[in-house]
Structures are given as structure tokens and as C-alpha cells.
Motif scaffolding. Structure first.
Motif, short mmCIF file in Angstrom:
data_model
loop_
_atom_site.label_atom_id
_atom_site.label_comp_id
_atom_site.label_asym_id
_atom_site.label_seq_id
_atom_site.Cartn_x
_atom_site.Cartn_y
_atom_site.Cartn_z
N MET A 176 27.11 30.18 70.04
CA MET A 176 27.40 30.44 71.46
C MET A 176 28.77 29.91 71.88
N THR A 177 29.45 30.67 72.74
CA THR A 177 30.56 30.15 73.55
C THR A 177 30.45 30.81 74.92
N PRO A 178 31.17 30.30 75.91
CA PRO A 178 31.27 31.05 77.17
C PRO A 178 32.06 32.35 76.94
N THR A 179 31.97 33.25 77.86
CA THR A 179 32.67 34.55 77.77
C THR A 179 34.16 34.37 77.48
N GLY A 180 34.62 35.10 76.50
CA GLY A 180 36.06 35.16 76.23
C GLY A 180 36.62 34.04 75.38
N MET A 181 35.77 33.16 74.86
CA MET A 181 36.29 31.98 74.17
C MET A 181 36.06 32.02 72.67
N TYR A 182 35.86 33.22 72.13
CA TYR A 182 35.70 33.37 70.67
C TYR A 182 36.00 34.83 70.34
N PRO A 183 36.58 35.08 69.16
CA PRO A 183 36.89 36.46 68.78
C PRO A 183 35.62 37.32 68.67
N LEU A 184 35.79 38.65 68.73
CA LEU A 184 37.03 39.39 68.68
C LEU A 184 37.69 39.40 70.06
N LEU A 185 38.98 39.19 70.07
CA LEU A 185 39.75 39.18 71.30
C LEU A 185 41.02 40.00 71.10
N GLY A 186 41.62 40.40 72.19
CA GLY A 186 42.91 41.07 72.12
C GLY A 186 42.84 42.59 72.03
N TYR A 187 41.65 43.13 72.10
CA TYR A 187 41.52 44.60 72.08
C TYR A 187 41.55 45.14 73.50
N SER A 188 41.85 46.44 73.61
CA SER A 188 41.87 47.06 74.93
C SER A 188 40.54 46.85 75.65
N TRP A 189 40.62 46.60 76.95
CA TRP A 189 39.39 46.41 77.72
C TRP A 189 38.53 47.67 77.76
#
Ligand SMILES: [Zn+2]
Length: 437
Positions: A176-189
Motif C-alpha cells: 500500500m501507498t497513498p494515491t500517486g506515491m508509487y509507480p507506474l507514474l508519468g503516463y498520460s492521465w
């Protein structure tokens, strides 16, 4: 009729909430009455500081029934001659990822989540579990699937049912992490991409996520206490803390309420401090342990799983602070050892490629960092069994324990790297590897 009764017994176990026992009840182990005698040239039992020469270990079904110095095996019993070998309890790695196959770069990681299906990753997970077993690891605590949902529960179950060879497992499922604090990140919304963990927000969300993961088979709850590790002018490794204290405490409290324990990924001093405030049971990595935090972890009796192998392995590929973090962890390890912190063997295998590097490498770091070879062995046997809550079942070679036994040809007390060359593996009285000459 008999089968029906059997199923009812299993159902009753599940109903009572002891699914792990039920899984083992189903395991295709040695026939219950089969008797084996193991002659051990030298026995390291996982508890004592002394080595016993010419030991005789008697096994019935999946359990050790007696251990003695010398003596003759009873007539008619199958004898396994390990008189030229050093015999030890099966090794236990308390931090692995069987569903992961290396993630030195962010790119490696994204490819696994975006281009490989979860069934494909689970098949590789079964392969990795077999590799671990053949290297002498008869027990794993697998600390999250990195985007493969509950596939670790399936790997564990297939092993426990005797469908594929592998270690006994306790699993943490999604982490678990809060929203947005672990990959995958950086892709188009605009894209819906998988996440490496379950995003969890708020106290109610935390309690619900714990309940959900437990419902689907998590033995442990894992959360990421921090991210963005950086050195500040004070020379301390700092980090950004992910959850509010209220959220982290809710995760820990709900897990404990449901009889589960909590592992926190915590690398920077701020993340470690927050995890200790929340009351977690194990600190994973812990590179940024300061003197004050070492005192606190010792006082609270929290286990520290340092995973040195992965840090040393990924540092060159990841660049940045990683090399400095490896050096920092060495110093923390030496201080923690002096203060009797409960240091338990864990490697982060999967963070490095299972096929390239034997996870037994971790033993070598512990000895380089100041443990005696015997202490290093205990960190992966009796100490690990304590962390897992399986002290009465595994971790030592004694009457009443499961017959999880490995052997090496040289003397690991003289050369700890011997433990990377395991020749014989037995789990639950069944021989899975035998390369004796
Ligand atoms: Zn890990």
C-alpha cells in the motif's frame, strides 16, 4: 465419503481462520509413516553455537523425530549418507518478490507491468520459487507482487498443494501507498495504467484495504512508509513520508486486530521514524537508521531486514545516492549489531534477477559487516522463524520441527560463501535436490 470428510475438515479450518494450517494439511509431503535417517558429518542446528560431529537425524513423514550425536539408525530405515557434508536447517529469506524479475531501472519495472500479463508473471513466480528452493531456501516471506494483485497467494497455494516445487511461503499480496506515491507514474492521465501497489487513502480507506487484502489471502500487510531518499547537511539520509500518522496507525491497528503483522518499507530516517511510531513489526531496508532510531528499534523489539544484496546490486544501475546509501547501511548494521537489534536475513530477491544472482550472497555481506558466520546462519534460520511466527515449526534441526534440511560440502564457518553452493535440499521430509559425489 472420505474425501468429503477431508474437505469438511479443511472447510472447518478455513472457517476457524487457520488457512495456513489447512494449506499444509493438504501438502503432498512424505507419506506420514515413511522413516528416514540422515547421517550428518557436521551439524549446525540453527540454535547452538556448537557444531555436532557425526550427528544422526531421524525423520518420520515430514517431521524430525530425534537428533543425536552418533548412534545407529534403526533397522529397515532408509539412510541418507551426508557424512561428508555440513548439514544445516533450510534457509529462510524474509524479503523476496517471486513475481518480480529485476528492476534496476524504472524501465525494467514498467515493462513487467505493462507488457507481461499477470498469468505470465505468476508462471515466472513459480519458476523463481523453485530456484529459491534449489538454492536451499525452504521458506520465504514474499513481500508484495508489484502490480500482480494476489498472484503470490496462488503461487503459495500451488506449492502447498504439491503442484509445483517451492519453499513454504508467507505472502503480503499488494502492499500500500497513498494515491500517486508509487509507480507506474508519468503516463498520460488519459491512460489507465496498473499500479505497483494498492492506493489507499484516509483512515477508513486504510482499514478497508487491510480487510480486503486479508480476505484474499495476505499473511502480512506491507506498506511503503517513504520515498524520495536524500542526504541533507546533517549527513542523515532523509525521505518523504507517504502516509499521515493517522493512516499508518490505522493500517497497523487493523492488521493486528485481524491477527496479521505489518512490514514497512522504510529507507530514510523520516520513513523509519514514522513506521516505528505507527507500531510496525518489521522495518525493511532501513539504510537511514540513525543512532537514536537504532536505540528505538532495539527497545521496541522490532525486526530489521536489511536487504543488502539488492542495494549493492542496483546501486551502479540506479546511480544517484544509491552507492552512498549502501555505505551508510554498512555503518548502521555494525552499530545495530552491537546493540542487539534483531537483524533477520532478507535479500529483496526479485529486485535483482533470480537467474543471475543466488540470494545466499546476503550471508557474505552479513559476515563482511561484522556478524560471525554462526550469527549470519541464525539470522536466516532461528531468528527468521521467530519473525515469521513459526518458531515451533522451522528454523532449527530439532525433534518436532519440520524436516527442512540442507547440506554443503565445505565448512561455512570458515568460508561463508559455501552457503551459495548447496548440494542437498529436503523440505518436509521430501528430497528436492541431491548432488552428492
Ligand atoms: Zn522489496
Amino acid at each position: 465419503m472420505r474425501r468429503c470428510f477431508h474437505l469438511m475438515v479443511i472447510a472447518a479450518f478455513v472457517f476457524m481462520g487457520v488457512t495456513i494450517s489447512a494449506a499444509y494439511a493438504q501438502e503432498k509431503a512424505a507419506p506420514p509413516s515413511k522413516k528416514i535417517a540422515v547421517r550428518a558429518g557436521h551439524l549446525i542446528d540453527g540454535r547452538s553455537d556448537k557444531v555436532t560431529d557425526n550427528a544422526l537425524i531421524l525423520i518420520e513423514g515430514d517431521t524430525i523425530t530425534s537428533v543425536s550425536s552418533g548412534g545407529q539408525p534403526p533397522a529397515g530405515v532408509e539412510v541418507l549418507d551426508l557424512s561428508q557434508y555440513t548439514v544445516l536447517p533450510g534457509f529462510m529469506d524474509t524479503h523476496t518478490h517471486v513475481i518480480l524479475n529485476g528492476d534496476i531501472t524504472a524501465e525494467d519495472y514498467d515493462v513487467q507491468l505493462l507488457k507481461q500479463s499477470i498469468p505470465y508473471r505468476a508462471i515466472l513466480g513459480a519458476r523463481n520459487a523453485r530456484i529459491a528452493l534449489e538454492h536451499g531456501f525452504t521458506t520465504l516471506r514474499d513481500l508484495e507482487t508489484e502490480g500482480a494483485m494476489y498472484a503470490d497467494v496462488d503461487v503459495k497455494t500451488a506449492i502447498a498443494n504439491g503442484e509445483v516445487p517451492g519453499p513454504r511461503m508467507q505472502v503480503a499480496a499488494r502492499a500500500m501507498t497513498p494515491t500517486g506515491m508509487y509507480p507506474l507514474l508519468g503516463y498520460s492521465w488519459e491512460l489507465k495504467v496498473p499500479t505497483g501497489v494498492q492506493y489507499v487513502d484516509g483512515v477508513d480507506g486504510a482499514r478497508k484495504a487491510v480487510r480486503e487484502q486479508v480476505m484474499y489471502g495476505a499473511d502480512w500487510i506491507k506498506y511503503y512508509s517513504d520515498r524520495k531518499y536524500h542526504f541533507e547537511a546533517d549527513g542523515v539520509l532523509h525521505s518523504m513520508v507517504n502516509f499521515t500518522d493517522e493512516e499508518a496507525k490505522a493500517i497497523v491497528d487493523e492488521s493486528h486486530r485481524l491477527g496479521k503483522r505489518v512490514a514497512a518499507h522504510a529507507i530514510g530516517s523520516d520513513g523509519i521514524a514514522a513506521a516505528l511510531r505507527a507500531g510496525v513489526d518489521t522495518i525493511e531496508h532501513g539504510d537511514g537508521l540513525t543512532d537514536a532510531l537504532i536505540d528505538e528499534i532495539a527497545r521496541k523489539g522490532v525486526y530489521w531486514v536489511p536487504t543488502i544484496t539488492v542495494g549493492a546490486y542496483v546501486a551502479p544501475g540506479r546511480g544517484g545516492n544509491w552507492t552512498r546509501m549502501v555505505d551508510l547501511e554498512r555503518v548502521a548494521f555494525q552499530k545495530a549489531l552491537k546493540k542487539n537489534v534483531k537483524i533477520v536475513f532478507g535479500t529483496d530477491a526479485g529486485g535483482f534477477d533470480w537467474k543471475e544472482l543466488n540470494q545466499a550472497k546476503e550471508f557474505e555481506y552479513y559476515v563482511q559487516y561484522g556478524m560471525t558466520p554462526m550469527q549470519a546462519i541464525r539470522s536466516a534460520t532461528s531468528m527468521a522463524s521467530e519473525l515469521l511466527g513459526w518458531k515451533d515449526k522451522v528454523g532449527t534441526i530439532e525433534a518436532g520441527k519440520w524436516a527442512d534440511i540442507v547440506a554443503v560440502s565445505g565448512d561455512p564457518l570458515k568460508d561463508i560463501s559455501e552457503l551459495s553452493r548447496v548440494k542437498f535440499v529436503m523440505k518436509g521430509g521430501v528430497v528436492y535436490k541431491s548432488e552428492m559425489h
